[in-house]
Design a protein around this motif. Structure first.
Motif, mmCIF file in Angstrom:
data_model
loop_
_atom_site.group_PDB
_atom_site.id
_atom_site.type_symbol
_atom_site.label_atom_id
_atom_site.label_comp_id
_atom_site.label_asym_id
_atom_site.label_seq_id
_atom_site.Cartn_x
_atom_site.Cartn_y
_atom_site.Cartn_z
ATOM 1 N N GLY A 204 42.292 39.089 21.215
ATOM 2 C CA GLY A 204 42.762 38.908 22.579
ATOM 3 C C GLY A 204 44.163 38.345 22.639
ATOM 4 N N PRO A 205 44.685 38.231 23.847
ATOM 5 C CA PRO A 205 44.127 38.718 25.104
ATOM 6 C C PRO A 205 44.105 40.244 25.173
ATOM 7 N N VAL A 206 43.227 40.774 26.024
ATOM 8 C CA VAL A 206 43.049 42.216 26.149
ATOM 9 C C VAL A 206 43.476 42.666 27.544
ATOM 10 N N VAL A 207 44.216 43.769 27.580
ATOM 11 C CA VAL A 207 44.635 44.395 28.836
ATOM 12 C C VAL A 207 44.102 45.820 28.841
ATOM 13 N N VAL A 208 43.436 46.207 29.936
ATOM 14 C CA VAL A 208 42.887 47.555 30.084
ATOM 15 C C VAL A 208 43.741 48.324 31.077
ATOM 16 N N ALA A 209 44.172 49.522 30.684
ATOM 17 C CA ALA A 209 44.983 50.364 31.555
ATOM 18 C C ALA A 209 44.333 51.743 31.650
ATOM 19 N N GLY A 210 44.204 52.258 32.867
ATOM 20 C CA GLY A 210 43.644 53.598 32.969
ATOM 21 C C GLY A 210 43.166 53.947 34.362
ATOM 22 N N ASP A 211 42.691 55.191 34.469
ATOM 23 C CA ASP A 211 42.028 55.670 35.672
ATOM 24 C C ASP A 211 40.567 55.250 35.560
ATOM 25 N N LEU A 212 40.210 54.171 36.240
ATOM 26 C CA LEU A 212 38.870 53.596 36.121
ATOM 27 C C LEU A 212 37.897 54.190 37.132
ATOM 28 N N ASN A 213 38.410 54.970 38.072
ATOM 29 C CA ASN A 213 37.570 55.587 39.099
ATOM 30 C C ASN A 213 36.706 54.570 39.834
ATOM 31 N N LEU A 214 37.215 53.354 39.922
ATOM 32 C CA LEU A 214 36.567 52.282 40.686
ATOM 33 C C LEU A 214 37.604 51.758 41.672
ATOM 34 N N GLY A 215 37.328 51.917 42.943
ATOM 35 C CA GLY A 215 38.316 51.584 43.948
ATOM 36 C C GLY A 215 38.527 50.097 44.130
ATOM 37 N N GLY A 216 39.730 49.752 44.530
ATOM 38 C CA GLY A 216 40.066 48.383 44.904
ATOM 39 C C GLY A 216 39.730 47.361 43.841
ATOM 40 N N SER A 217 38.946 46.351 44.241
ATOM 41 C CA SER A 217 38.664 45.218 43.359
ATOM 42 C C SER A 217 37.406 45.400 42.519
ATOM 43 N N LEU A 218 36.771 46.577 42.564
ATOM 44 C CA LEU A 218 35.508 46.754 41.850
ATOM 45 C C LEU A 218 35.646 46.520 40.350
ATOM 46 N N SER A 219 36.744 46.976 39.761
ATOM 47 C CA SER A 219 36.908 46.799 38.313
ATOM 48 C C SER A 219 36.985 45.325 37.946
ATOM 49 N N ALA A 220 37.641 44.536 38.777
ATOM 50 C CA ALA A 220 37.710 43.097 38.523
ATOM 51 C C ALA A 220 36.346 42.439 38.721
ATOM 52 N N LEU A 221 35.584 42.904 39.701
ATOM 53 C CA LEU A 221 34.253 42.344 39.930
ATOM 54 C C LEU A 221 33.310 42.649 38.768
ATOM 55 N N VAL A 222 33.411 43.860 38.208
ATOM 56 C CA VAL A 222 32.541 44.249 37.095
ATOM 57 C C VAL A 222 32.833 43.428 35.852
ATOM 58 N N THR A 223 34.107 43.126 35.599
ATOM 59 C CA THR A 223 34.498 42.484 34.341
ATOM 60 C C THR A 223 34.807 41.001 34.472
ATOM 61 N N GLY A 224 35.051 40.539 35.680
ATOM 62 C CA GLY A 224 35.549 39.183 35.838
ATOM 63 C C GLY A 224 37.025 39.078 35.504
ATOM 64 N N GLY A 225 37.675 40.225 35.323
ATOM 65 C CA GLY A 225 39.093 40.245 34.998
ATOM 66 C C GLY A 225 39.961 40.149 36.234
ATOM 67 N N ARG A 226 41.268 40.371 36.023
ATOM 68 C CA ARG A 226 42.226 40.246 37.123
ATOM 69 C C ARG A 226 43.119 41.470 37.160
ATOM 70 N N ARG A 227 43.228 42.061 38.342
ATOM 71 C CA ARG A 227 44.133 43.197 38.512
ATOM 72 C C ARG A 227 45.579 42.717 38.496
#
Length: 263
Positions: free
Chosen positions: A186-209
């Motif tokens: 770490g730290p780890v950064v994820v970049a991509g087309d996640l097909n999850l709108g808005g804040s959903l990706s942060a909610l799933v992972t606990g990460g930060r957009r």
């Protein structure tokens, strides 16, 4: 360092035609990004002039290290045949048309990792002409296998991915990716087309957009599917969302800094 993501859509423009190698290079000329995640990338596809798109983009970016993960052999089209692949296969062993994701870096990569993500069970409704009659009809397009590519850099790991078009499957894949990424330096950064709108990706992972703003569809964005997501320890500044002459999503870039690596 600047990290970005772009759904290349096989290099297609608004007219639905894929760019030639020269036009692809021209569209990305001057793009200042150190690590770029690409999705919907073609290699040796007739529809995209048999251009090796990861190689062409690496050349214009000045990327000295890159990895292509092929998820399909053949053409991912409702009317064509294609075969799922192990994305960990080496690019040099692939023959014929392929399709997948790529991660390109101007910075030295210490180690590469590839994770295969199982396709979701749902199908995508698509209205298109019947090749036998020419009449428009509803087709059900199956989900495709997905992949994530991780590049261990000096002081940070960047992961590029493209997740399922079905939100429940995308969330499941993102949780799988999150567990996998926890074992990477770490730290780890994820970049991509996640097909999850808005804040959903942060909610799933606990990460930060690190970038917030609408990215799809490119001409008039309604939702943010394209993300640069910090899974802890990385911060972002100077975010940018830009429309390019190709791709059906907008380009997303942001300057990323960590405790061990300045922006």
């Amino acid at each position: 360092m600047r990290v970005g993501t772009l759904n290349l859509a096989s290099g297609r423009g608004d007219d639905g035609v894929s760019a030639s190698r020269d036009d692809l290079v021209a569209a990305l000329a001057g793009l200042d990004v150190d690590v770029l995640a690409l999705q919907e990338v073609d290699v040796d596809q007739p529809r995209s002039h048999r251009v090796h798109q990861p190689s062409a983009v690496a050349e214009v970016l000045g990327a000295t290290d890159w990895r292509f993960a092929a998820t399909l052999a053949g053409t991912p089209d409702p009317f064509a045949s294609w075969t799922a692949l192990d994305p960990a296969l080496d690019d040099g062993a692939l023959v014929g048309p392929h399709y997948g994701v790529a991660l390109l870096s101007r910075l030295p990569v210490r180690r590469w990792h590839v994770l295969g993500l199982t396709a979701g069970p749902l199908k995508l409704p698509l209205v298109a002409p019947d090749p036998r009659t020419g009449a428009r009809r509803l087709w059900w397009f199956p989900d495709e296998p997905r992949a994530a590519i991780a590049a261990e850099l000096d002081g940070v790991t960047v992961v590029g991915t493209h997740l399922s078009f079905a939100a429940p499957s995308a969330a499941r894949q993102l949780r799988q990716l999150h567990r996998w990424a926890a074992r990477l330096p770490g730290p780890v950064v994820v970049a991509g087309d996640l097909n999850l709108g808005g804040s959903l990706s942060a909610l799933v992972t606990g990460g930060r957009r690190l970038v917030t703003g609408r990215t799809w569809p490119a001409p008039d964005p309604k939702v943010q599917f394209d993300h640069v997501l910090s899974l802890g320890g990385a911060t972002g500044s100077d975010p940018e969302i830009r429309r390019l002459p190709l791709g059906d999503h907008r380009l997303v870039t942001v300057r990323v800094a960590t405790a061990g690596r300045p922006a």
